[in-house]
Design an enzyme around this catalytic site. Structure first.
Site, PDB file in Angstrom:
ATOM      1  N   GLY A   1      11.531  -5.077  -2.010  1.00 29.65           N
ATOM      2  CA  GLY A   1      10.390  -5.124  -2.922  1.00 29.65           C
ATOM      3  C   GLY A   1       9.380  -4.022  -2.692  1.00 29.65           C
ATOM      4  NE  ARG A   2       8.783  -3.902   3.711  1.00 33.10           N
ATOM      5  CZ  ARG A   2       9.558  -4.971   3.828  1.00 33.10           C
ATOM      6  NH1 ARG A   2       9.519  -5.922   2.893  1.00 33.10           N
ATOM      7  NH2 ARG A   2      10.371  -5.116   4.855  1.00 33.10           N
TER       8      ARG A   2
ATOM      9  CD  GLU B   1       3.020 -16.313  -5.664  1.00 33.15           C
ATOM     10  OE1 GLU B   1       2.636 -16.477  -4.500  1.00 33.15           O
ATOM     11  OE2 GLU B   1       4.234 -16.171  -5.986  1.00 33.15           O
TER      12      GLU B   1
ATOM     13  CE  LYS C   1      15.768  -7.584  -5.561  1.00 31.06           C
ATOM     14  NZ  LYS C   1      16.163  -7.113  -4.213  1.00 31.06           N
TER      15      LYS C   1
ATOM     16  CD  GLU D   1       6.571  -7.907   2.634  1.00 27.66           C
ATOM     17  OE1 GLU D   1       5.877  -8.867   2.249  1.00 27.66           O
ATOM     18  OE2 GLU D   1       7.211  -7.171   1.846  1.00 27.66           O
TER      19      GLU D   1
ATOM     20  CE  LYS E   1       7.343 -16.050  -1.221  1.00 26.40           C
ATOM     21  NZ  LYS E   1       8.470 -15.176  -1.613  1.00 26.40           N
TER      22      LYS E   1
ATOM     23  CG  HIS F   1     -22.288   5.725   2.707  1.00 29.25           C
ATOM     24  ND1 HIS F   1     -23.577   6.103   3.011  1.00 29.25           N
ATOM     25  CD2 HIS F   1     -21.681   6.849   2.258  1.00 29.25           C
ATOM     26  CE1 HIS F   1     -23.750   7.384   2.744  1.00 29.25           C
ATOM     27  NE2 HIS F   1     -22.606   7.868   2.277  1.00 29.25           N
TER      28      HIS F   1
END
Length: 550
Positions: free
Chosen positions: A267-268, A212, A206, A353, A512, A384
């Site tokens: 964002g999510r 990253e 954005k 979050e 950050k 399993h």
């Protein structure tokens, strides 16, 4: 705003819980032949069976009363109408507007939101179709064959999950890849088999400042330019999902190829926006629209259905019941659908979050549990790996099981076995197996009574463990849209009752802020910034291992 624990419904639930401590679901099923019919709900082709929960009609009525006393219905209306319910960032929360069909304009502070959304969707459709029909070509004139989405968090988890889930709808002409990790191995491994002349990069950020994402984008640009040796190539091989036109242009991307989204899209919750460009490129525009339509169908259900027949509300309230009265800390999600293998990581961000908060809307620290620890894996793999803990461990773990009635890729009778395993696990969690039954079985198999008595305790299944089952016809775009929106609204329900802000994420900021001085200290001859003794020791050891002076 009255504190949550002071609400009459909360106090009533506390008293009710004392009477429910010894509640046995097995007895409830024996005494009520209609329990499944009464405690299951349909929305579209989704069936939610919540009958295998430690609840009675009184429990559900009290939970619905708690939702009303918490103002859930008003907050829900505020969200859909564009009020600034994200109060710490002073923003509206309107991801639902991204998937609403054309209707009378939604005006928010003088802006016609739906007209804005339609404009961006129109640009996305044109771009997707130009890539698919070959009219968008790379710098050397070759059509695009591979698309790499570079993002992180919501700019990666949502689109990646959907693309994996709907890979059986993928168009043949384009392959979509995802790069998110700052670890250079992620990008390097992805690029290894790609051709720079036929690769398109989507940079999803954005602000166009995400560490990253920009690190990976710059490395991808260097890879492209090393092969094509023309700065102009960047404009034909990179597009941006951003709002920062100046930074996008500085990178070398034509601002005409920047697709915007808005600060009222968290964002999510952003896969429905321009962040979903990679999804549309993989499954085609018509299927992307079907994904949006499925989510909108769940929006309508959540907005209009009464609380006692409202799928997101029921899931959310059951989570409140277990987290705040039974004292559970975790929440297991088990999709018996290999294509949903990324659903749990996506839901981890969505839930943790959103509701991993400890301060309420009155700016006071809460004195009750909020967001659960979300975990899980696809069945039958999970059986399993960790189902021992779910069945025989000391913790009570509420669970959701998801499964399709029909598989898109049937092989022999494998899907029937998958379905049988899913249902068997929920039945085993409910029924359990007593020591007396196990001893009798062991003796019947030839074991002595003494040996059977010694071994039987290790084979006991306590049972009476809760689960929900979400059954759907098949995993198609419309159904997946409904499922995602269902969990979005479930998270909203819980945040509203816990009186927290489900739409900010300040908890990701501190790391950050601390990273840049540590990064500088790793390569500098002097320590930069103030650090604790452990961090200083680790910095020194890393420098030594990398051949730098300490």
């Amino acid at each position: 705003m009255k504190p949550l624990k002071h609400l009459p419904a909360w106090k009533a639930l506390e008293a009710h819980f004392k009477a429910m401590r010894d509640f046995d679901m097995r007895t409830a099923f024996r005494e009520d032949a209609q329990r499944f019919d009464r405690l299951s709900l349909r929305c579209g082709n989704l069936l939610l069976d919540y009958s295998k929960n430690r609840v009675t009609d009184e429990t559900l009525a009290l939970l619905a009363r708690l939702a009303r006393e918490s103002g859930l219905e008003g907050l829900r209306d505020d969200m859909f109408s564009g009020k600034r319910i994200n109060f710490t960032e002073d923003r509206a929360v309107l991801h639902t507007a991204l998937r609403a069909p054309a209707r009378p304009p939604l005006l928010v502070e003088g802006i016609e939101i739906e007209a804005e959304v339609a404009r961006v969707l129109g640009r996305m459709q044109h771009f997707v179709e130009s890539v698919h029909n070959g009219s968008w070509r790379g710098h050397t004139g070759k059509p695009i064959r591979d698309v790499v989405n570079i993002g992180i968090g919501g700019s990666d988890l949502g689109p990646a999950m959907v693309c994996h889930a709907l890979d059986h709808y993928a168009v043949e002409s384009v392959r979509v890849h995802f790069v998110s990790n700052l670890d250079p191995a992620h990008l390097a491994t992805t690029l290894k088999t790609l051709d720079p002349e036929t690769t398109l990069f989507i940079v999803a950020s954005k602000t166009f400042t995400t560490l990253e994402t920009l690190a990976n984008a710059n490395s991808a640009k260097a890879w492209l330019l090393a092969a094509l040796r023309a700065p102009a190539a960047v404009a034909r091989h990179f597009v941006a999902l951003s709002t920062n036109a100046q930074a996008v242009e500085g990178f070398g991307i034509d601002p005409e190829n920047m697709f915007i989204f808005w600060d009222w899209v968290g964002g999510r919750y952003s896969l429905w926006s321009a962040i979903g460009l990679s999804i549309a490129l993989q499954i085609g525009w018509g299927n992307f629209q079907a994904l949006l339509a499925g989510a909108h169908a769940m929006d309508l259900h959540f907005r209009e259905a009464p609380l006692d027949a409202n799928m997101p509300a029921i899931l959310g309230l059951l989570g409140i019941w277990y987290a705040n009265f039974w004292g559970t800390d975790t929440y297991g999600i088990f999709p018996y659908d290999q294509r949903l293998r990324l659903l749990v990581p996506f839901l981890q961000q969505l839930d943790m979050e959103s509701n991993g908060k400890n301060v309420n809307r009155a700016n006071k620290r809460v004195n009750y549990n909020t967001g659960p620890i979300v975990w899980g894996a696809p069945g039958t793999n999970g059986q399993h790996a960790f189902f021992e803990l779910v069945h025989q461990g000391t913790r009570l773990i509420p669970t959701d099981f998801l499964v399709a009635a029909v598989n898109h890729t049937p092989l022999a009778d494998q899907h029937e076995w998958l379905l049988a395993n899913c249902l068997a696990q929920t039945e085993a969690l409910l029924k359990g197996k007593s020591r007396a039954v196990i001893e009798a079985e062991l003796i019947a198999q030839g074991m002595s009574r003494e040996e059977a008595r010694a071994l039987a305790p290790h084979k006991v299944f306590p049972g009476n463990r809760p689960s929900n089952t979400l059954l759907y016809q098949k995993l198609d775009p419309h159904t997946l849209g409904m499922l995602i929106a269902l969990y979005e609204h479930k998270v909203f329900v819980q945040g509203a009752i816990w009186q927290i802000n489900s739409f900010d994420q300040w908890g990701v900021e501190l790391g950050k802020q601390l990273a840049p001085p540590i990064r500088a200290a790793l390569s500098s001859v002097r320590v930069i910034g103030e650090h604790d003794g452990s961090t200083l020791g680790l910095i020194a050891d890393i420098r030594r291992r990398r051949g730098l002076s300490t």
